[in-house]
Write a protein that holds these residues in place. Structure first.
Motif, PDB file in Angstrom:
ATOM      1  N   MET A   1       0.507  -1.309  -0.136  1.00 31.91           N
ATOM      2  CA  MET A   1      -0.014   0.273   0.043  1.00 31.91           C
ATOM      3  C   MET A   1       1.151   0.857   0.225  1.00 31.91           C
ATOM      4  N   GLU A   2       0.604   2.459  -0.933  1.00 27.67           N
ATOM      5  CA  GLU A   2       0.733   3.231  -0.586  1.00 27.67           C
ATOM      6  C   GLU A   2       1.052   4.065   0.599  1.00 27.67           C
ATOM      7  N   HIS A   3      -0.305   4.251   1.374  1.00 30.20           N
ATOM      8  CA  HIS A   3      -0.365   5.003   1.970  1.00 30.20           C
ATOM      9  C   HIS A   3      -0.446   4.541   3.239  1.00 30.20           C
ATOM     10  N   GLU A  53     -14.993   0.570   0.991  1.00 30.00           N
ATOM     11  CA  GLU A  53     -14.607   2.364   0.499  1.00 30.00           C
ATOM     12  C   GLU A  53     -13.458   2.698   0.632  1.00 30.00           C
ATOM     13  N   ARG A  54     -12.649   2.520   2.296  1.00 34.00           N
ATOM     14  CA  ARG A  54     -10.858   1.880   2.266  1.00 34.00           C
ATOM     15  C   ARG A  54     -10.155   1.505   1.170  1.00 34.00           C
ATOM     16  N   GLU A  55     -10.351   0.125   0.807  1.00 36.55           N
ATOM     17  CA  GLU A  55     -10.216  -0.325  -0.027  1.00 36.55           C
ATOM     18  C   GLU A  55     -10.057   0.375  -1.404  1.00 36.55           C
ATOM     19  N   ARG A  56     -11.320   1.644  -2.324  1.00 41.53           N
ATOM     20  CA  ARG A  56     -11.118   1.285  -2.889  1.00 41.53           C
ATOM     21  C   ARG A  56     -10.248   2.728  -2.518  1.00 41.53           C
ATOM     22  N   LEU A  57     -10.255   2.975  -1.359  1.00 35.96           N
ATOM     23  CA  LEU A  57      -9.802   4.786  -2.204  1.00 35.96           C
ATOM     24  C   LEU A  57      -7.782   4.260  -1.859  1.00 35.96           C
ATOM     25  N   PHE A  58      -7.541   3.474  -0.554  1.00 39.53           N
ATOM     26  CA  PHE A  58      -5.716   3.737  -0.733  1.00 39.53           C
ATOM     27  C   PHE A  58      -6.008   1.333  -1.387  1.00 39.53           C
TER      28      PHE A  58
END
Length: 66
Positions: A1-3, A53-58
């Motif tokens: 993960m980048e974030h 939603e968190r998985e979609r974003l990050f």
């Protein structure tokens, strides 16, 4: 993960606890009384949507690099 992902909250408790699933990847723990467990489950009903939603974003989350 980048974030970076903030750490999870852990709590130590003493008592008689029960648990119930609120999604395919989520479970809540509370006092082992049906009315309390039902109330907590209703409170956290939307957790799976929050995870998606968190998985979609990050990106997807893998535990310990698995």
């Amino acid at each position: 993960m980048e974030h970076a992902v903030p750490p999870y909250l852990f709590a130590f408790v003493v008592g008689e606890l029960g648990n119930t699933e609120v999604g395919p990847r989520t479970r809540v723990y509370a006092e082992d009384v049906l009315a309390v467990l039902d109330l907590v489950a209703k409170e956290f009903f939307g957790m799976e949507e929050m995870i998606r939603e968190r998985e979609r974003l990050f990106g997807s989350y893998s535990v310990c690099g698995a």
